[in-house]
Every structure is written in structure tokens, then in C-alpha cells.
Design an enzyme around this catalytic site. Structure first.
Site, mmCIF file in Angstrom:
data_model
loop_
_atom_site.group_PDB
_atom_site.id
_atom_site.type_symbol
_atom_site.label_atom_id
_atom_site.label_comp_id
_atom_site.label_asym_id
_atom_site.label_seq_id
_atom_site.Cartn_x
_atom_site.Cartn_y
_atom_site.Cartn_z
ATOM 1 N N GLU A 114 -5.996 -1.424 -0.616
ATOM 2 C CA GLU A 114 -5.777 -2.863 -0.474
ATOM 3 C C GLU A 114 -4.360 -3.141 0.034
ATOM 4 O O GLU A 114 -4.142 -4.065 0.828
ATOM 5 C CB GLU A 114 -6.009 -3.542 -1.825
ATOM 6 N N GLU A 134 -12.953 1.621 -7.843
ATOM 7 C CA GLU A 134 -12.812 0.798 -9.046
ATOM 8 C C GLU A 134 -14.068 0.744 -9.914
ATOM 9 O O GLU A 134 -13.989 0.730 -11.148
ATOM 10 C CB GLU A 134 -12.396 -0.635 -8.669
#
Length: 259
Positions: A114, A134
């Protein structure tokens, strides 16, 4: 916080922002996010800087968010103090007035990807792995993994990383558009510097305006980008000068439609 873990080095028109927590694979905590935001301000305030590079110290780019920093947070604190704040910092990086290059010198997983996605250009070393793991921890991407990444890379490749847990080596990531250039191990920073030098030769005003226009085209930061472009344009007009002079002189403005 004993010492800064976000370094800024400048070389002519190029600024290099280095995340420096190599013992923790450059994992980010709240204090580091604050430092990263402050680094953005410092780089933008330096009018001599035309392009910025983001990289990590040691063998990692960034392991993303430090699990120890958020693992014990209550739900409300996690959502606001961690996720929303991290979003603001990453948005700050993505909307720097100058082009930003990510020199991905190590794995970019989860928050590390990210972070790299906030850059305009990504140069990755051949050994690098890229992914969004995640959901294997029972959580979701929180720093734009399902938002900016979809806009920049496309929904399907993000689905494969988020839902299927797929990870890609640098060359496969390049084929999917996740990185722009692949270099040999140890070459990311030099590759980024060479590309930055190429950018720095171009018109800085044209670069800044082009970056804003691209953001609008990609559906990112539309409101701020449009108003910034409009403000830059009107700031150069004779009408604005007349309006300010009239206000200062406490008289009615006499606009002539001067651009």
C-alpha cells in the site's frame, strides 16, 4: 522516540525519503506515520525539489504496519487512530506536488505494498515479493489496499491478492502492472535515482499540473485536484490582482476579464 526513523536526503532536485527501522523490516508505528507525514511537508516546502524517492533501509522496503503497534487496540481506536490516520498519511504521499518513485528494495507485503502504491512509479528488485496477506491474519487491507490499489492496478489482480492470498515475484508483478521496472538485487535505489534524474529534466510546473490531471482521470482526489488546478489558473489573472487591490484599497473592484 529516541531518534528519527524517517530520513530525508537531498541531492540537487531529488529528495530521498528513507524508512529506517531495519531491525523491524521497516514496519511502521504511529510515531513513524507522523514522521512520514512531516517528511512530506518538508519535501514539499523545499522549492528546489522536483522529484522524490521513497525507499527502505536495510534488506526490506517496509513490512507495513507493525502488528505490535495495532494488535492490542480496541476496535474504535484501531479504526480511527490507526486505519484512518494511516490513510491520511498515505494520501499525503500520493498527492505530493512532485512525482514520487518507490525504490522497492525488499518485499512489499500488506501495508508495504500500500505504501509503494502511493508512488507514481515503482522500481523493484528481482527478488522482491508483492502481495496483500492481511486476510490470513483475519483482518482486511486498511491503508488503501482495496481502494487506491484497485484504481491503479485493476480490481481482479487485487482480488487475487486479497481473497486468494496470491503473491508475486517482481517480474510477474511487473506483468500485472504492479511495478513498472525490475532491476537486479541491490539496484532499486540507483534505478530510482536514474529515473528521478530523467524526471527532473522536465518542466516542474508541467509535471505538477500533469500529476493533478492524471489524478482526476483516475478518479483519485478529484475535489482537491480540480480546485488546485482552478486556483493555480485564477491566481495568474489580472482579475484576481484587481480584486485583491480593491479589497486592500476598500473600493469596488473594476474587473476587466483579464487572464
Amino acid at each position: 522516540m529516541s531518534q528519527s526513523r524517517i530520513r530525508i536526503d537531498t541531492d540537487g532536485p531529488i529528495a530521498t525519503i528513507t524508512i529506517s527501522r531495519p531491525d523491524k523490516l521497516n514496519a511502521l508505528d504511529i510515531d513513524m506515520l507522523k514522521e512520514l507525514s512531516a517528511a512530506c511537508d518538508q519535501v514539499e516546502e523545499n522549492g528546489a525539489i522536483r522529484v522524490a524517492i521513497l525507499t527502505g533501509a536495510g534488506k526490506a522496503f517496509s513490512a507495513g504496519g507493525d502488528i505490535k503497534a495495532w494488535g492490542g487496540m480496541q476496535a474504535n481506536e484501531f479504526g480511527h487512530a490507526w486505519v484512518r490516520f494511516g490513510h491520511r498519511v498515505f494520501d499525503r504521499l500520493a498527492t505530493l506536488r512532485m512525482p514520487l518513485i518507490a525504490a522497492v528494495n525488499g518485499h512489499a507485503l500488506g501495508g508495504g505494498l500500500e505504501l509503494a502504491a502511493a508512488a507514481d512509479i515503482r522500481i523493484a528488485e528481482r527478488h522482491v515479493k508483492i502481495g496483500l496477506p492481511e486476510t490470513s491474519l483475519g483482518m482486511v487491507p486498511g491503508w488503501s489496499g482495496t481502494q487506491r490499489l484497485v484504481k491503479r492496478f485493476g480490481a481482479q489482480i487485487v482480488r487475487r491478492m486479497v481473497l486468494g492470498g496470491e503473491m508475486f515475484m517482481a517480474e510477474e508483478a511487473q506483468a500485472h502492472g504492479l511495478v513498472d521496472h525490475v532491476v537486479e538485487t541491490g539496484g532499486a535505489l540507483n534505478g530510482a535515482r536514474e529515473y528521478a534524474a530523467r524526471i527532473a529534466m522536465r518542466g516542474p510546473a508541467a509535471l505538477e499540473i500533469s500529476k493533478l490531471m492524471l489524478a482526476v482521470a483516475n478518479g483519485e482526489d478529484n475535489g482537491a485536484a480540480v480546485e488546485t488546478l482552478g486556483s493555480i489558473l485564477v491566481a495568474k489573472t489580472g482579475d484576481l490582482k484587481e480584486g485583491v487591490a480593491a479589497f486592500s484599497g476598500k473600493r469596488p473592484a473594476e474587473f476587466k476579464g483579464e487572464w
